[in-house]
Design a protein around this motif. Structure first.
Motif, PDB file in Angstrom:
ATOM      1  N   GLU A   1      -2.882  -1.769  -5.347  1.00 28.85           N
ATOM      2  CA  GLU A   1      -4.279  -1.344  -5.394  1.00 28.85           C
ATOM      3  C   GLU A   1      -4.392   0.022  -6.056  1.00 28.85           C
TER       4      GLU A   1
ATOM      5  N   GLY B   1      -7.028   3.595  -6.233  1.00 27.91           N
ATOM      6  CA  GLY B   1      -7.979   4.285  -5.369  1.00 27.91           C
ATOM      7  C   GLY B   1      -9.244   4.654  -6.109  1.00 27.91           C
TER       8      GLY B   1
ATOM      9  N   THR C   1      -9.378   2.048  -1.383  1.00 27.39           N
ATOM     10  CA  THR C   1      -8.549   1.355  -2.368  1.00 27.39           C
ATOM     11  C   THR C   1      -9.269   0.093  -2.833  1.00 27.39           C
TER      12      THR C   1
ATOM     13  N   TYR D   1      -3.764   6.790   4.547  1.00 32.77           N
ATOM     14  CA  TYR D   1      -4.711   5.731   4.903  1.00 32.77           C
ATOM     15  C   TYR D   1      -5.366   6.076   6.237  1.00 32.77           C
TER      16      TYR D   1
ATOM     17  N   ARG E   1       0.835  -1.195   0.000  1.00 31.63           N
ATOM     18  CA  ARG E   1       0.000   0.000   0.000  1.00 31.63           C
ATOM     19  C   ARG E   1       0.872   1.248   0.000  1.00 31.63           C
TER      20      ARG E   1
ATOM     21  N   ILE F   1      -0.818   6.600  -5.349  1.00 32.79           N
ATOM     22  CA  ILE F   1      -1.555   5.567  -6.064  1.00 32.79           C
ATOM     23  C   ILE F   1      -2.311   6.162  -7.252  1.00 32.79           C
TER      24      ILE F   1
END
Length: 214
Positions: free
Chosen positions: A46, A48, A63, A111, A5, A9
């Motif tokens: 991942e 978003g 995500t 996050y 993570r 992203i």
């Protein structure tokens, strides 16, 4: 180990609210998102997903992990199944010009963790009862039992299963404790259930009238 993570992203604005643990099938056809999916699958990362509104995108999203590429088309399109993983807040949109250039958005994110607040068992029972009532009215089918679900997942299961208004579902995603989410959902479903009952009664009445006319 699961996907890593990173704090930077790729972003996929869409008129959808994805919640942790919820499955979301997607048909990917734009070249920028086809490339994004390929990279996420290859690197086990991942992307978003953010709710897209007429005035822009929201700042809190979730995500998505690509679980399966169900079908690949000859022209490059693909059908995939994703699952929501981690709530995040968009700190900085790194390439806002991407909106005009129709290229892939990139964002720097934080996050979001839940704060520790005990869940009221009375609220939990009320939520399960209201969920069962609403599910039965909407889908004409009694839902599978969620009594034994992981306690911190209950609100996401309820909000992810019922066809709630997008902005209400977005509020569930933004709340930062399971207790807050359950209390908020109980309030929402208590107001929603009578409307569902009324709509169902009107539908049954209309169907009965139609049968009489036939």
């Amino acid at each position: 180990m699961g996907p890593t993570r990173p704090e930077r992203i790729p972003l996929f604005p869409l008129n959808v609210v994805l919640l942790p643990g919820a499955a979301l099938p997607l048909h990917i056809f734009e070249p920028r998102y086809r490339e994004m999916v390929r990279e996420c699958v290859e690197s086990k990362t991942e992307f978003g997903l953010l709710l897209s509104l007429p005035k822009g995108i929201v700042r809190v999203g979730c995500t998505a992990e690509v679980m399966d590429v169900v079908k690949r088309y000859d022209d490059g399109r693909m059908d995939i199944v994703t699952v929501g993983r981690a709530p995040f807040r968009l700190v900085e949109l790194l390439n806002p010009q991407a909106f005009e250039e129709e290229t892939l958005l990139q964002g720097h994110i934080d996050y979001l963790d839940d704060r520790d607040r005990p869940v009221c068992q009375k609220t939990r029972r009320s939520l399960i009862e209201l969920y069962e009532v609403c599910h039965t009215i909407i889908f004409d089918d009694y839902p599978r039992s969620i009594q034994n679900e992981v306690p911190e997942d209950l609100s996401y299961i309820v909000a992810g299963t019922l066809p709630m208004d997008l902005m209400w579902k977005q509020q569930v995603l933004e709340l930062r404790s399971e207790a807050d989410r359950q209390e908020w959902l109980v309030t929402y479903l208590r107001e929603w259930a009578p409307h569902l009952h009324k709509e169902e009664s009107l539908r049954q009445k209309a169907e009965g009238t139609a049968q009489e006319l036939n």
